[in-house]
Motif scaffolding. Sequence first.
Motif, PDB file in Angstrom:
ATOM      1  N   GLY A 126      24.812  11.554  10.635  1.00 51.33           N
ATOM      2  CA  GLY A 126      25.213  10.416  11.467  1.00 51.33           C
ATOM      3  C   GLY A 126      24.519   9.107  11.113  1.00 51.33           C
ATOM      4  N   HIS A 127      23.464   9.184  10.292  1.00 50.92           N
ATOM      5  CA  HIS A 127      22.809   7.939   9.870  1.00 50.92           C
ATOM      6  C   HIS A 127      23.440   7.359   8.615  1.00 50.92           C
ATOM      7  N   CYS A 128      24.108   8.192   7.864  1.00 47.18           N
ATOM      8  CA  CYS A 128      24.623   7.790   6.558  1.00 47.18           C
ATOM      9  C   CYS A 128      26.132   7.619   6.693  1.00 47.18           C
ATOM     10  N   ALA A 129      26.550   6.392   7.006  1.00 47.34           N
ATOM     11  CA  ALA A 129      27.959   6.181   7.334  1.00 47.34           C
ATOM     12  C   ALA A 129      28.465   4.944   6.627  1.00 47.34           C
ATOM     13  N   TYR A 130      29.738   4.929   6.361  1.00 49.53           N
ATOM     14  CA  TYR A 130      30.394   3.714   5.867  1.00 49.53           C
ATOM     15  C   TYR A 130      31.560   3.404   6.789  1.00 49.53           C
ATOM     16  N   ILE A 131      31.516   2.233   7.379  1.00 49.62           N
ATOM     17  CA  ILE A 131      32.557   1.815   8.315  1.00 49.62           C
ATOM     18  C   ILE A 131      33.093   0.469   7.846  1.00 49.62           C
ATOM     19  N   ASN A 132      34.408   0.298   7.930  1.00 54.26           N
ATOM     20  CA  ASN A 132      35.015  -0.996   7.602  1.00 54.26           C
ATOM     21  C   ASN A 132      35.853  -1.408   8.807  1.00 54.26           C
TER      22      ASN A 132
END
Length: 702
Positions: A126-132
């Motif tokens: 949950g800390h390693c995320a990519y959101i656009n």
Amino acid sequence: MFPTATPLVWSAAASLVAGATVTAPIPIDFCEVIGNKTWASPAEVRACISSFPVDPIVKASVIETLNKTLAFHTSTNYQIQAPPPFEDDVHVDLVGELARIAAEEQSSDLELHIDLFRTFKRANDGHCAYINYCYDSLYLTYLPLPLVLLTESDGTQGVFIAPEAFAVATAEFGPEVSFWQDALPGKLKGRLASLSGAKVLLIDGADPFVAVNANSEITGSYQAFGARQNAFFASYFVSDAGWNYTLGNFAQQSLPLVDAATLTVQLANATKNEIVTFTIPYRSRISSILRSFTNSTSYRERNCRASIFTNGYDLYSNDTSATGAERTPLMDAGFSASRAYGTSELAFLASGPRQNEHPLNLALDALPLADAALPPYLRPALPASNASYSVAQFHMLADNMTGVLALGSFAAPSFSVFQQSLLDGLVDLKKKGAKRLVVDVTNNGGGYICIAHWLHRIIIGARDTTEPQAGLDSTARASPLARAIVHRVSKGADPEELLLYNPAQWTNATHHPLGNGTDWMKKVETIEVNGYEDAFSQRLGQECQPFSVKPTKKGLFKAKNVAIVSNGRCASSCSLFSITMSKLEGVKTVVVGGKADVPQQYCGTVGGQSTNFATIDTEIKTSGLKNHTLAPPDFLTNSVQGITWRLGYGLDDDTEPEEWQDHPADLNLPLTIHNVNNPVAIWEDVVDVLWSDAQPLFQVQL
Ligand SMILES: *[C@@H]1O[C@H](CO)[C@@H](O)[C@H](O)[C@H]1NC(C)=O
Ligand SMILES: *[C@@H]1O[C@H](CO)[C@@H](O)[C@H](O)[C@H]1NC(C)=O
Ligand SMILES: *[C@@H]1O[C@H](CO)[C@@H](O)[C@H](O)[C@H]1NC(C)=O
Ligand SMILES: *[C@@H]1O[C@H](CO)[C@@H](O)[C@H](O)[C@H]1NC(C)=O
Ligand SMILES: *[C@@H]1O[C@H](CO)[C@@H](O)[C@H](O)[C@H]1NC(C)=O
Ligand SMILES: *[C@@H]1O[C@H](CO)[C@@H](O)[C@H](O)[C@H]1NC(C)=O
Ligand SMILES: *[C@@H]1O[C@H](CO)[C@@H](O)[C@H](O)[C@H]1NC(C)=O
Ligand SMILES: *[C@@H]1O[C@H](CO)[C@@H](O)[C@H](O)[C@H]1NC(C)=O
Ligand SMILES: *[C@@H]1O[C@H](CO)[C@@H](O)[C@H](O)[C@H]1NC(C)=O
Ligand SMILES: *[C@@H]1O[C@H](CO)[C@@H](O)[C@H](O)[C@H]1NC(C)=O
Ligand SMILES: *[C@@H]1O[C@H](CO)[C@@H](O)[C@H](O)[C@H]1NC(C)=O
């Protein structure tokens, strides 16, 4: 994978410029179709957002930003192959995957985004995320049928439409419920309410667990398979706004990729075990974070470009035009947190002092957690202690022996009020006669690290497990650019001690301050991780104590009389708290719900301290290193990349990260028709199982 619309708008624009003849087909701007609508079909939204072509320059730049920021994420090499018990859950080479995505062609920018988004999700971190935010959660796509996994009286388990489904849907969707009423076929038409509590026999013609498990492959955020299965289902949590409800991944999705679901259900209360099959369409609702648009051009201009929050800035620059005059690093952290947890948190995180004063460890997700209200009849009717504050609600159960702390987050509007309220609330419960304590951390995604340490310390008292370190020792990744930042800081690049990499705020393995000006990454620990050489800082100790509020010397509750309860979805600072309470103090952990034959972990996504690209970029720019060859370029898109900045060392094996060590719940309590999404019923069931009168206090064998 999903239908894509031809990007007619772009060729149309070109043909207009070229002076197209009247016989040319009238171009359709798919975004114009939905421009002014609150609700649309997923296909309509998809037609709009899949009409944007890949821009090769933007694509290369975004991949470079992601790739270079991964050098600051502690876990990049570990996640190539996690050790047991997570060997089947975590095995993604993010650097390798970015190379694959760079080399492949995508038919639209949306397809590119989905590949990037889901690739990061595969880390199940949950800390390693990519959101656009050109895409993720700008429309949320719903069914009015949240599902739950229940155990029946004979012990068998089944998937059900939540008994509260209709109550939740009418409160949340208002008049739009009539769309679904009308969409139901045959004699179900207009009878959405009759589906509440129905047993789901098939989803899209297959066993419901086919859909549950397919979702667990893409939902991310937790290492443990059980926690990812549980994401499919509806659950509750305490937010700053009250008791909230999350519909679960079946009934709420961050992208408009699914048009309908076909369910075969056995209706509740039906006289002849009536079984019906029906198809019901998903519906997409515009979210409050989407900036209004009327066509593709305005959609993209307002939603898809980098905003003032996207990238970092030089903290010592006086150029407010580049940064936004009121911006602080804390706002950046708060901004991404607010995206993850609901917009109200932006305001309170931004109102505090700089981020370094109260470091965060917080999971990041594309889906807002707060999507609906827990129906009033399911909210705890017990009086709340007047010490209750925001995400921390204190109740006494009717037995007058059990106090409950319902804790929805480790972050709240005011750090200091929050800290004081935790002490006052627990003291108040004791005054009211509480001998034992249930801490309900259902869906608690973390928050302030020092609040996790504080809660551990005040419950347990002064011991060698709580003083001076009530959390986990940690280490930061020492990539060449991180080391260069630390070096610049040691030479005076950060006179006001504003940066994460400033040693002034950190301590060494024996908890002594590293000291102003120390080049604390000059010497690093070089280790091999999954065959790759990697480098980490010296071991860091705790920075929370002495606390600003003085704790009582004696613990408030005996560890044996404390239980930590959740749906397994307790992350980040919530993990720091639960793990130290369980592994060091022997506090019992209970996971409520979940598939009976799947091991349930009481927490996941441990981390140590989390941060994001914008914060790292601020470190780089402030230390004058933006033109370093390893510095990630600014995001050109409206994106957020989350990372773990410090990784906690383990308790069972203190030479390895806690992140991939085992956290099995002591007890897995079944969810039933009687206690599902009913916090008080769950707490009473926990008390019955752990501390029933037949089993005297302190003598529970699990
Ligand atoms: C949007 O809808 C409102 C009424 O709901 C209408 O007054 C307005 O003209 C519409 N705007 C566009 C651009 O269609
Ligand atoms: C990512 O960075 C690594 C160095 O860490 C480099 O070898 C690789 O080529 C980069 N990948 C892409 C897609 O730029
Ligand atoms: C089924 O019966 C229970 C108990 O009477 C009631 O609470 C529930 O609302 C009913 N469900 C439906 C779908 O009618
Ligand atoms: C798109 O909408 C904006 C306003 O939202 C308008 O100014 C612009 O002219 C429109 N562009 C096209 C191509 O219609
Ligand atoms: C920014 O402004 C402060 C005071 O207004 C001044 O002392 C400082 O030198 C300025 N910094 C830069 C980089 O211009
Ligand atoms: C959360 O729950 C409270 C009541 O408990 C409600 O007022 C609020 O609107 C809910 N939030 C959302 C996002 O639905
Ligand atoms: C809370 O209630 C207690 C009595 O139970 C009272 O002494 C205290 O002053 C109250 N605190 C507040 C903030 O109202
Ligand atoms: C708990 O305390 C209340 C108020 O003092 C009392 O009315 C009630 O009977 C008590 N319940 C039990 C189970 O002792
Ligand atoms: C830390 O050192 C810097 C120079 O490297 C200095 O400007 C600053 O005042 C020092 N801070 C403290 C608290 O000593
Ligand atoms: C931490 O720093 C203190 C004071 O400088 C020193 O005495 C101690 O040995 C250091 N601990 C470690 C593990 O390096
Ligand atoms: C990087 O930028 C600094 C100024 O911020 C400049 O002095 C230096 O020459 C630049 N280095 C390179 C390699 O461009």
